[in-house]
Write a protein that holds these residues in place. Structure first.
Motif, PDB file in Angstrom:
ATOM      1  N   GLY A  30     -32.907  23.432  -0.018  1.00 23.33           N
ATOM      2  CA  GLY A  30     -32.530  22.073   0.357  1.00 23.33           C
ATOM      3  C   GLY A  30     -33.528  21.588   1.386  1.00 23.33           C
ATOM      4  O   GLY A  30     -34.705  21.948   1.350  1.00 23.33           O
ATOM      5  N   SER A  31     -33.041  20.817   2.355  1.00 24.14           N
ATOM      6  CA  SER A  31     -33.940  20.254   3.374  1.00 24.14           C
ATOM      7  C   SER A  31     -33.091  19.598   4.458  1.00 24.14           C
ATOM      8  O   SER A  31     -31.913  19.274   4.223  1.00 24.14           O
ATOM      9  CB  SER A  31     -34.823  19.179   2.714  1.00 24.14           C
ATOM     10  N   THR A  32     -33.719  19.367   5.617  1.00 28.12           N
ATOM     11  CA  THR A  32     -33.037  18.512   6.599  1.00 28.12           C
ATOM     12  C   THR A  32     -32.795  17.130   5.967  1.00 28.12           C
ATOM     13  O   THR A  32     -31.860  16.417   6.344  1.00 28.12           O
ATOM     14  CB  THR A  32     -33.902  18.348   7.866  1.00 28.12           C
ATOM     15  N   ALA A  33     -33.614  16.783   4.976  1.00 28.13           N
ATOM     16  CA  ALA A  33     -33.434  15.519   4.249  1.00 28.13           C
ATOM     17  C   ALA A  33     -32.237  15.575   3.291  1.00 28.13           C
ATOM     18  O   ALA A  33     -31.970  14.601   2.589  1.00 28.13           O
ATOM     19  CB  ALA A  33     -34.707  15.179   3.466  1.00 28.13           C
ATOM     20  N   GLY A  34     -31.518  16.684   3.285  1.00 25.25           N
ATOM     21  CA  GLY A  34     -30.327  16.807   2.439  1.00 25.25           C
ATOM     22  C   GLY A  34     -29.075  16.251   3.081  1.00 25.25           C
ATOM     23  O   GLY A  34     -28.041  16.100   2.420  1.00 25.25           O
ATOM     24  N   GLU A  57     -48.397  22.825   0.658  1.00 24.07           N
ATOM     25  CA  GLU A  57     -49.070  21.764  -0.111  1.00 24.07           C
ATOM     26  C   GLU A  57     -48.159  20.540  -0.272  1.00 24.07           C
ATOM     27  O   GLU A  57     -48.509  19.566  -0.941  1.00 24.07           O
ATOM     28  CB  GLU A  57     -49.494  22.302  -1.482  1.00 24.07           C
ATOM     29  N   PHE A  58     -46.968  20.619   0.330  1.00 22.87           N
ATOM     30  CA  PHE A  58     -45.940  19.582   0.168  1.00 22.87           C
ATOM     31  C   PHE A  58     -46.475  18.160   0.427  1.00 22.87           C
ATOM     32  O   PHE A  58     -46.290  17.259  -0.399  1.00 22.87           O
ATOM     33  CB  PHE A  58     -44.779  19.905   1.125  1.00 22.87           C
ATOM     34  N   SER A  59     -47.138  17.967   1.580  1.00 30.89           N
ATOM     35  CA  SER A  59     -47.575  16.596   1.926  1.00 30.89           C
ATOM     36  C   SER A  59     -48.784  16.163   1.097  1.00 30.89           C
ATOM     37  O   SER A  59     -48.937  14.975   0.785  1.00 30.89           O
ATOM     38  CB  SER A  59     -47.873  16.497   3.428  1.00 30.89           C
ATOM     39  N   VAL A  68     -31.276  10.567   5.973  1.00 26.68           N
ATOM     40  CA  VAL A  68     -32.220   9.751   5.193  1.00 26.68           C
ATOM     41  C   VAL A  68     -33.151   9.052   6.171  1.00 26.68           C
ATOM     42  O   VAL A  68     -32.696   8.472   7.154  1.00 26.68           O
ATOM     43  CB  VAL A  68     -31.469   8.690   4.354  1.00 26.68           C
ATOM     44  N   TYR A  69     -34.451   9.151   5.930  1.00 30.10           N
ATOM     45  CA  TYR A  69     -35.413   8.462   6.808  1.00 30.10           C
ATOM     46  C   TYR A  69     -36.111   7.357   6.018  1.00 30.10           C
ATOM     47  O   TYR A  69     -36.109   7.371   4.776  1.00 30.10           O
ATOM     48  CB  TYR A  69     -36.424   9.454   7.409  1.00 30.10           C
ATOM     49  N   GLU A  70     -36.700   6.402   6.752  1.00 29.06           N
ATOM     50  CA  GLU A  70     -37.342   5.260   6.104  1.00 29.06           C
ATOM     51  C   GLU A  70     -38.386   5.749   5.094  1.00 29.06           C
ATOM     52  O   GLU A  70     -39.183   6.647   5.404  1.00 29.06           O
ATOM     53  CB  GLU A  70     -38.018   4.366   7.158  1.00 29.06           C
ATOM     54  N   PRO A 114     -34.944  23.602   5.458  1.00 29.10           N
ATOM     55  CA  PRO A 114     -35.985  23.495   6.485  1.00 29.10           C
ATOM     56  C   PRO A 114     -36.313  22.057   6.857  1.00 29.10           C
ATOM     57  O   PRO A 114     -36.094  21.129   6.088  1.00 29.10           O
ATOM     58  CB  PRO A 114     -37.218  24.130   5.807  1.00 29.10           C
ATOM     59  N   GLY A 115     -36.887  21.947   8.056  1.00 26.69           N
ATOM     60  CA  GLY A 115     -37.537  20.696   8.464  1.00 26.69           C
ATOM     61  C   GLY A 115     -38.986  20.767   8.012  1.00 26.69           C
ATOM     62  O   GLY A 115     -39.265  21.168   6.877  1.00 26.69           O
ATOM     63  N   MET A 116     -39.914  20.429   8.912  1.00 27.37           N
ATOM     64  CA  MET A 116     -41.323  20.316   8.505  1.00 27.37           C
ATOM     65  C   MET A 116     -41.989  21.684   8.325  1.00 27.37           C
ATOM     66  O   MET A 116     -42.066  22.473   9.272  1.00 27.37           O
ATOM     67  CB  MET A 116     -42.091  19.537   9.573  1.00 27.37           C
ATOM     68  N   VAL A 137     -49.193  16.955  -1.979  1.00 29.42           N
ATOM     69  CA  VAL A 137     -48.569  16.521  -3.241  1.00 29.42           C
ATOM     70  C   VAL A 137     -47.893  15.170  -3.042  1.00 29.42           C
ATOM     71  O   VAL A 137     -48.051  14.259  -3.855  1.00 29.42           O
ATOM     72  CB  VAL A 137     -47.560  17.592  -3.742  1.00 29.42           C
ATOM     73  N   ARG A 138     -47.172  15.030  -1.913  1.00 30.50           N
ATOM     74  CA  ARG A 138     -46.467  13.750  -1.658  1.00 30.50           C
ATOM     75  C   ARG A 138     -47.444  12.579  -1.661  1.00 30.50           C
ATOM     76  O   ARG A 138     -47.160  11.526  -2.205  1.00 30.50           O
ATOM     77  CB  ARG A 138     -45.729  13.823  -0.315  1.00 30.50           C
ATOM     78  N   PHE A 139     -48.643  12.790  -1.058  1.00 30.74           N
ATOM     79  CA  PHE A 139     -49.620  11.700  -0.961  1.00 30.74           C
ATOM     80  C   PHE A 139     -50.657  11.769  -2.084  1.00 30.74           C
ATOM     81  O   PHE A 139     -51.791  11.312  -1.926  1.00 30.74           O
ATOM     82  CB  PHE A 139     -50.274  11.698   0.434  1.00 30.74           C
TER      83      PHE A 139
HETATM   84  C1  8X3 Z   1     -39.202  18.169   3.526  1.00 34.37           C
HETATM   85  C2  8X3 Z   1     -39.049  17.766   4.954  1.00 34.37           C
HETATM   86  O1  8X3 Z   1     -38.978  15.773   6.548  1.00 34.37           O
HETATM   87  O2  8X3 Z   1     -40.578  15.675   4.719  1.00 34.37           O
HETATM   88  O3  8X3 Z   1     -37.965  18.309   2.912  1.00 34.37           O
HETATM   89  O4  8X3 Z   1     -38.249  15.391   4.285  1.00 34.37           O
HETATM   90  S1  8X3 Z   1     -39.227  16.073   5.106  1.00 34.37           S
END
Ligand code: 8X3
Ligand code: NDP
Length: 255
Positions: A142-146, A192-194, A149-151, A186-188, A196-198
């Motif tokens: 999961g995630s802290t984003a679970g 490769e997460f970011s 919700v952030y902008e 987890p939080g941050m 991939v995101r960008f």
């Molecule tokens: C990944 C952490 O803060 O980018 O789940 O959502 S965050």
């Protein structure tokens, strides 16, 4: 460990999944490593064999494709077919835009991978665990984003809220089968997460972690293996872990 337990990890080609494969291999588990990038799986398999003498089977498939998921599980060799632990780790964020500007292809990728892919694998593996009658353990990323919700996080956060709800649902539905369910939130974590995101923009991705010390894949892997190694009567429902410089999705101390 007397009989070696079998762990299946989705998304083992990078980041948290790869670190988790290493951590389980170090503890003597047998590993099924999966992901789409087969050359990375082959390199990881060699490295785990060399470094830890681990028994490793690799299966390259896309979790968004239910037929591929089912076929990969059907094709498991006999000595890897009895899965004790499933780590549902494959996932991504794609894009960071206001809801009215988000790309539909990004939304589909996140929903199809983080929610539907996780469901396809869980259904197939939990049925195998039920059929063998020895319990099991499902560990979801999961995630802290679970729960926050952030902008611009809209759809990614929604998929991780879904993982939060599904983890709870699995814990209830699989209770009678002695299948433990753990959600790792987890939080941050710098992986490769970011990137991939960008969509491959490494400079923008690096900026996400500038001025604070993020978690590493190894930090998260350690929590996952700790939860897995608890005695059979102990279920760790949730672990939330953040960098010391992060309180939650909103509050970060950036130097
Ligand atoms: C990944 C952490 O803060 O980018 O789940 O959502 S965050
Ligand atoms: P990475 O991008 O480093 O790794 C993601 C993994 O998921 C890769 O192995 C990738 O393999 C796999 N994957 C992605 N799409 C698919 C697909 N369609 N089919 C099969 N495998 C797929 O990111 P992380 O290690 O950071 O992310 C792992 C999990 O942790 C994700 O669920 C993420 O949401 C979660 N998480 C990450 C956090 C962070 O800050 N990094 C924080 C909280 C949670 P391949 O491309 O080879 O298929």
């Amino acid at each position: 460990m007397t009989t070696k337990k079998v762990v299946l990890i989705t998304g083992a080609t990078s980041g948290i999944g790869e670190a988790t494969a290493r951590a389980f291999a170090e503890e003597g588990y047998k590993l099924i490593i999966t992901g789409r990038r087969s050359e990375r799986l082959a390199a990881l398999k060699s490295s785990l064999q060399e470094q830890f003498g681990a028994e490793v089977y690799l299966a390259s498939f896309d979790v968004r494709d239910k037929a591929m998921c089912d076929a990969a599980l059907e094709a498991l060799p006999e000595d890897f077919a009895d899965i004790d632990i499933l780590v549902n780790n494959a996932g991504l964020a794609a894009g960071l835009e206001h809801i009215n500007e988000g790309e539909v292809s990004d939304w589909n990728a996140m929903i199809d991978t983080n929610v539907k892919g996780l469901l396809y694998i869980t259904r197939a593996v939990s049925n195998r665990m039920i059929a063998r009658g020895k319990g099991g353990h499902i560990i979801n990323l999961g995630s802290t984003a679970g729960t926050q919700v952030y902008e611009n996080g809209n759809v990614y956060c929604a998929t991780k809220h879904a993982v939060h709800a599904l983890s709870h649902g699995m814990r209830i539905d699989l209770l009678r089968h002695r299948i433990r369910v753990t959600e790792i939130r987890p939080g941050m974590v710098e992986t490769e997460f970011s990137v991939v995101r960008f969509h491959g923009d490494k400079e923008r991705a690096d900026g996400v972690y500038r001025g604070l010390k993020p978690l590493t894949g190894d930090d998260v892997a350690e929590a996952i293996v700790w939860a897995a190694m608890q005695p059979d009567h102990v279920n760790i429902s949730e672990i939330v872990l953040t960098p010391t410089a992060q309180a939650d999705s909103y509050y970060k101390f950036v130097e």
